[in-house]
Design a protein around this motif. Sequence first.
Motif, short mmCIF file in Angstrom:
data_model
loop_
_atom_site.label_atom_id
_atom_site.label_comp_id
_atom_site.label_asym_id
_atom_site.label_seq_id
_atom_site.Cartn_x
_atom_site.Cartn_y
_atom_site.Cartn_z
N GLY A 129 -23.31 66.80 24.14
CA GLY A 129 -24.29 65.94 23.47
C GLY A 129 -24.89 65.00 24.49
N HIS A 130 -24.77 63.70 24.26
CA HIS A 130 -25.09 62.64 25.22
C HIS A 130 -26.57 62.34 25.38
N THR A 131 -27.42 63.34 25.40
CA THR A 131 -28.83 63.17 25.75
C THR A 131 -29.70 62.70 24.59
N HIS A 132 -29.24 62.91 23.35
CA HIS A 132 -30.06 62.69 22.15
C HIS A 132 -31.33 63.52 22.22
N GLY A 133 -31.26 64.62 22.95
CA GLY A 133 -32.42 65.50 23.08
C GLY A 133 -33.54 64.93 23.92
N GLY A 134 -33.29 63.79 24.56
CA GLY A 134 -34.35 63.09 25.28
C GLY A 134 -35.03 62.03 24.44
N GLN A 135 -34.88 62.15 23.12
CA GLN A 135 -35.36 61.20 22.10
C GLN A 135 -36.86 61.17 21.90
N VAL A 136 -37.65 61.22 22.97
CA VAL A 136 -39.11 61.11 22.84
C VAL A 136 -39.76 62.39 23.36
N ILE A 137 -40.41 63.11 22.46
CA ILE A 137 -41.12 64.34 22.79
C ILE A 137 -42.60 64.10 22.51
N LEU A 138 -43.46 64.23 23.50
CA LEU A 138 -44.90 64.00 23.34
C LEU A 138 -45.63 65.32 23.29
N PRO A 139 -46.51 65.52 22.29
CA PRO A 139 -47.29 66.76 22.20
C PRO A 139 -48.08 67.01 23.48
N MET B 260 -9.65 85.72 33.07
CA MET B 260 -10.23 86.77 32.23
C MET B 260 -10.29 86.36 30.77
N GLN B 261 -9.74 85.20 30.44
CA GLN B 261 -9.64 84.76 29.05
C GLN B 261 -10.91 84.04 28.61
N PRO B 262 -11.59 84.50 27.55
CA PRO B 262 -12.72 83.73 27.01
C PRO B 262 -12.27 82.35 26.57
N ARG B 263 -13.18 81.37 26.67
CA ARG B 263 -12.82 80.02 26.25
C ARG B 263 -14.06 79.22 25.86
N LEU B 264 -13.85 78.23 24.99
CA LEU B 264 -14.87 77.27 24.61
C LEU B 264 -14.51 75.93 25.24
N VAL B 265 -15.54 75.16 25.62
CA VAL B 265 -15.33 73.87 26.25
C VAL B 265 -16.13 72.80 25.52
N LEU B 266 -15.48 71.68 25.24
CA LEU B 266 -16.16 70.51 24.69
C LEU B 266 -16.19 69.45 25.78
N SER B 267 -17.39 68.99 26.13
CA SER B 267 -17.55 67.95 27.14
C SER B 267 -18.80 67.16 26.79
N HIS B 268 -18.63 65.88 26.51
CA HIS B 268 -19.73 65.07 25.99
C HIS B 268 -20.99 65.12 26.85
N ASN B 269 -20.84 64.95 28.15
CA ASN B 269 -21.99 64.84 29.05
C ASN B 269 -22.33 66.20 29.65
#
Length: 274
Positions: free
Chosen positions: A187-197, A160-169
């Motif tokens: 993190g880990h993904t770098h947002g995908g790095q390449v976004i094409l319009p 029942m306890q709220p919690r925050l989690v840090l996990s790289h992947n």
Amino acid sequence: MHRVLTGRLAIEELTVTIAGLSSRLKGLRLVQMSDFHFDGLRLSERLLSQAISASNAADPDLVVLTGDFITDDPSPIHELVTWLGKLQSRYGTYAVLGNHDNLRRRSRPEVTQALTNSGIEVLWNQIAYPVGAELPLIGFADFWSYEFKPEPIMTQIDPMQPRLVLSHNPDSAELLRSWRVDLQLSGHTHGGQVILPGLGNVAPYMPRLYNQLPKRWQRRLPMLKSCARTMRHWEWAQGLHQLGDNQLYINRGLGTYLPGRLFCPPEVTVITLV
């Protein structure tokens, strides 16, 4: 070259609802930064300075760093921590390590010690209480390490306890669905790095493209193979995701990797909890 690879820094601000959050902690402000890859090539000091200034300007209660401080050689961590030591917050700075921080035998201890010496607490399958007992902060070992074992950690906390989690992947969020995770920061993904319009993030297409190539072309394109194996859930490449009752946020990171960034700016995240 740095500007071409990384682009202009983006400050992403969002408000996240935490069920049962103590009234004392409503409005708590976090800053998240991730994936520095600090090696003299993938992150300029100019961009790093801007990110630290943006974090301090947000006047955060807590700063969290979600891994990949280095790329290969761990020695640049000693210069990086002179920058990270400038981060300001009421309750301190906490970190988890990423896969690149664990690549070489000496990487993990060297990175951990350098961060610790600069006043940053590194969590490796540990629970901390920087803002009090009402909101535990859990930091896991990297998902690709043999030491990623969430059950002994998660079962220490009242369901029942709220919690925050840090996990790289972010892929770890799939396994963590077995427990309550009010907000996982990754993190880990770098947002995908390449976004094409018109097409969007190209990263989700990488595994399919690689698997459809003839074997001879697969051998000639090792980088495509690497991209295909970086993530399973590329649909979680960036931003906030609702996974049942759990929430997952993926920061695009500050550093980069080949082939660089295109329409995918580096990020400092400012999160307000309500």
